[in-house]
Design a protein around this motif. Structure first.
Motif, mmCIF file in Angstrom:
data_model
loop_
_atom_site.group_PDB
_atom_site.id
_atom_site.type_symbol
_atom_site.label_atom_id
_atom_site.label_comp_id
_atom_site.label_asym_id
_atom_site.label_seq_id
_atom_site.Cartn_x
_atom_site.Cartn_y
_atom_site.Cartn_z
ATOM 1 N N HIS B 328 51.106 64.255 96.208
ATOM 2 C CA HIS B 328 50.316 63.926 97.388
ATOM 3 C C HIS B 328 51.024 64.399 98.655
ATOM 4 C CE1 HIS B 328 46.908 62.021 99.171
ATOM 5 N NE2 HIS B 328 47.651 61.320 99.978
ATOM 6 N N ASN B 331 50.376 68.059 98.921
ATOM 7 C CA ASN B 331 49.005 68.257 99.380
ATOM 8 C C ASN B 331 48.870 67.921 100.852
ATOM 9 O OD1 ASN B 331 47.392 69.120 97.234
ATOM 10 N ND2 ASN B 331 47.577 67.120 96.279
ATOM 11 N N HIS B 332 49.450 66.767 101.227
ATOM 12 C CA HIS B 332 49.263 66.279 102.589
ATOM 13 C C HIS B 332 49.866 67.244 103.595
ATOM 14 C CE1 HIS B 332 50.077 63.600 106.096
ATOM 15 N NE2 HIS B 332 48.821 63.345 105.871
ATOM 16 N N SER B 378 39.441 67.728 100.630
ATOM 17 C CA SER B 378 40.673 67.545 99.877
ATOM 18 C C SER B 378 41.313 66.203 100.204
ATOM 19 C CB SER B 378 41.640 68.689 100.204
ATOM 20 O OG SER B 378 42.777 68.588 99.403
ATOM 21 N N GLY B 386 42.940 69.511 95.702
ATOM 22 C CA GLY B 386 44.240 68.915 95.399
ATOM 23 C C GLY B 386 44.324 67.424 95.631
ATOM 24 N N GLY B 387 43.733 66.948 96.742
ATOM 25 C CA GLY B 387 43.832 65.538 97.083
ATOM 26 C C GLY B 387 43.267 64.624 96.014
ATOM 27 N N SER B 390 46.022 64.127 93.214
ATOM 28 C CA SER B 390 47.176 63.287 93.578
ATOM 29 C C SER B 390 46.747 61.837 93.719
ATOM 30 C CB SER B 390 47.827 63.806 94.849
ATOM 31 O OG SER B 390 46.874 64.021 95.836
ATOM 32 N N CYS B 464 44.901 74.689 99.775
ATOM 33 C CA CYS B 464 44.263 73.420 99.409
ATOM 34 C C CYS B 464 43.455 73.575 98.131
ATOM 35 C CB CYS B 464 43.342 72.930 100.526
ATOM 36 S SG CYS B 464 44.210 72.321 101.938
ATOM 37 N N PHE B 467 45.838 74.133 95.064
ATOM 38 C CA PHE B 467 46.480 72.903 94.583
ATOM 39 C C PHE B 467 45.560 72.132 93.659
ATOM 40 C CE2 PHE B 467 49.233 72.780 98.577
ATOM 41 C CZ PHE B 467 50.238 73.445 97.935
ATOM 42 N N GLY B 468 44.263 72.240 93.894
ATOM 43 C CA GLY B 468 43.331 71.535 93.021
ATOM 44 C C GLY B 468 43.100 72.286 91.732
ATOM 45 N N PHE B 471 46.438 72.718 89.564
ATOM 46 C CA PHE B 471 47.394 71.632 89.786
ATOM 47 C C PHE B 471 48.423 71.472 88.671
ATOM 48 C CE2 PHE B 471 44.618 69.154 87.150
ATOM 49 C CZ PHE B 471 45.380 68.102 86.682
#
Lengths: 116, 500
Positions: B328, B331-332, B378, B386-387, B390, B464, B467-468, B471
């Protein structure tokens, strides 16, 4: 023990200055007092009553035990932390000057456009 | 050149560039941009080079620890180095277009480089006092950067940030002083070794409280958060992205992880403290974000809420929670930087960031709107991004924590889901008010920002999505090595000092 308690009191005086004072300069002074209290504690950690300066003058004459020396490391550390504290204080004072130019006052009750 | 000799360059290069830029810009103003770009691109290359290697230890001046100063780069530092290098590279490129609105560009780039040097220093440093020194370098330059606009709000926010940040730093130094008094050393690995032998005393509890207050202020956890909602919106947009995306993580979360997992040793009491702080930050941050009308202020409260997720995941202490928290964090760093840069693009084009005066921008600024939507999806956890993964990992970890926490675990998991819902609420509000709806007449002449700015937005949006979609790969290459470092205190001691 007593010096530590006195340092703690000094620390709390600084916190009081930050919390209770309404003048920007007094808040900065509160920050400086906190910084001094922390520096004093740091140097107390290395202090040994009756200790000698940590300098070996001759190798044969180094009969003195290492335990009689004052710990030199905290002294080196506080020199660094004083320099850091100086730069923070200078920046704070510059901000106060600029705020005074903009608002014409140093009273935090009048400097509050940000909220919510 | 051996790879261990690269490690000091992470600090030395931006530090050198920071002092070179004001001098060289006396000749030509644009040379400042060139030097800044060259420096951050070299940092990206170095950070990439480091992907495959194991632990690297560099003894400054050849003095072996615990007597000398050493720099340590392991999986955890590697993760942060990569995040900082890539995000700061993109932010520097964005700044070149964005900072045309301000004067004194060379001073801006000077302070930005010092901030990068400070963050890299905190991450590479292997002893407690150097962490403090680098933390102050990064903090002081960020105080100055927040006030960069020199307007009423900026100055007020910067002063507030300076007082609270200075207080936090004092608490950290206080903790370091007591840590030195009970262990007689400042090297992180050596402290860990001494503490493992002597056991957990009351003094260690006291020092931990000091560190939680100090680093909690830097990470803007809820009782210590008051500076963040003012400081982050007041700074220029690239600096807001830098502060929210990198600074609160490198100075706050990284130090918390390193000290509580690798040095003091994680136990049940820290777990409870972290969970409480995390849940408070998550819930209160999200609730406050809903009521905001300022684009950047809403994002700032959202940062507090997302930092809550990270600390909550760490506090759960089980493998899935920690991996979720680290993922996270990764991602953040990207989606929050993207959102702040989008807010900067909107402000650049329209001259306002009040959501009530915006609307219908997707017709006029398609790229900014599309990337802003991707980042919002996200952060609120829409599946392919990605979000989502996580947050899912953290929620599953909360359910799994039933073994240690009992029925409270289910309550915590439902709170996490509820906050995720609140996140969707305020991002839908943001989308609706800024990007969709009717276009106000004032904004008829608005057009898209320059290419140097929107290209950065597209790259961040691509990250972004990546990342999803990819992942498992990102968790395997970046997050897993960092997790391995956090797992074992003894491993860290053996690697740095050679023996227990």
């Amino acid at each position: 023990m007593v010096p530590y308690i006195l340092c703690m009191i000094l620390f709390l005086i600084g916190v009081y200055g930050i919390i209770a004072k309404k003048n920007l300069i007094k808040i900065v002074i509160g920050m400086v007092i906190i910084e001094y209290a922390v520096n004093l504690i740091l140097i107390l950690v290395g202090y040994r009553s009756g200790g000698a300066a940590p300098i070996i003058t001759s190798i044969e004459g180094a009969s003195r035990e290492a335990s009689t020396f004052v710990d030199p490391l905290p002294q080196a550390l506080i020199v660094t932390s004083i320099v850091i504290g100086l730069s923070v204080t200078v920046l704070a004072i510059v901000l106060c000057l600029r705020l005074y130019e903009k608002y014409g006052t140093l009273d935090i009750l009048h400097i509050r456009r940000l909220r919510g | 050149m051996k790879s261990e000799h690269l490690l000091p360059l992470f600090i030395a290069l931006p530090l050198g560039a920071g002092f070179l830029i004001p001098l060289i810009s006396l000749i030509r103003e644009w040379l400042a941009d060139v030097i800044a770009i060259i420096t951050v691109s070299i940092l990206v290359v170095f950070a990439m080079c480091r992907l495959s290697d194991g632990v690297i230890i560099y003894d400054v001046g050849g003095w072996t620890p615990p007597f000398g100063i050493n720099l340590v780069e392991d999986g955890l530092s590697g993760l942060f180095h990569i995040i900082i290098a890539i995000v700061s590279f993109l932010i520097v490129i964005y700044s070149i277009g964005y900072m045309k609105r301000y004067t004194a560009r060379s001073k801006y780039f000077c302070l930005l480089m010092l901030m990068i040097a400070g963050m890299n220093g905190v991450i590479a440093s292997g002893d407690l006092f150097n962490i403090f020194v680098f933390l102050e370098i990064a903090s002081i330059s960020s105080y100055a950067l927040v006030a960069f606009g020199i307007d009423r709000e900026e100055l007020e926010a910067s002063f507030k940030y300076l007082v609270l940040g200075g207080l936090g730093s004092s608490f950290i130094l206080f903790g370091i002083a007591f840590m030195y008094s009970i262990t007689g050393t400042l090297n992180l690995a050596d402290i860990a070794r001494v503490l493992q032998r002597s056991g957990n005393s009351h003094m260690v509890q006291f020092i931990s409280a000091m560190f939680i207050m100090g680093f909690g202020t830097k990470a803007a956890l809820i009782p210590f958060h008051a500076w963040l909602p003012d400081a982050h919106p007041s700074a220029p947009a690239p600096i807001s992205a830098m502060l929210s995306g990198l600074l609160i993580k490198a100075l706050g979360v990284y130090c918390i992880i390193r000290i509580f997992f690798n040095v003091i040793g994680f136990n049940m009491s820290f777990s409870v403290v972290f969970i409480i702080l995390g849940v408070l930050s998550m819930v209160i941050g999200a609730l406050l974000a809903i009521g905001q009308h300022d684009f950047k202020r809403m994002l700032a409260y959202s940062s507090i809420s997302q930092m809550g997720y990270i600390i909550f995941g760490l506090g759960l202490g089980n493998p899935l929670g920690i991996i979720g928290a680290l993922f996270h964090l990764l991602n953040h760093a990207f989606f929050k930087s993207l959102l702040f840069l989008c807010s900067g693009a909107v402000e650049y084009a329209t001259g306002t960031r009040d959501l009530r005066q915006l609307g219908g921008l997707w017709k006029k600024m398609p790229i900014t709107s599309a990337t802003c939507s991707i980042a919002s999806m996200s952060i609120s956890g829409i599946p392919p991004l990605g979000g989502f993964f996580s947050k899912l990992l953290i929620i599953i970890a909360a359910v799994q924590a039933y073994d240690t926490l009992g029925p409270t675990a289910y309550f915590l998991a439902s709170v996490t889901v509820f906050v995720s819902f609140l996140t969707i609420v305020y991002f839908v509000k943001l989308q609706k008010m800024a990007l969709f709806g009717a276009l106000p007449e004032k904004l008829e002449k608005v057009h898209e920002v320059p290419a140097s700015m929107w290209s950065v937005l597209i790259v961040l949006a691509a990250f972004c999505i990546a990342f999803g979609v990819m992942f498992p790969w990102f968790i395997g290459t970046l997050v897993e090595p960092a997790y391995q470092v956090m797992l074992e205190t003894s491993e860290y001691i053996i690697k740095v000092l050679g023996s227990l």
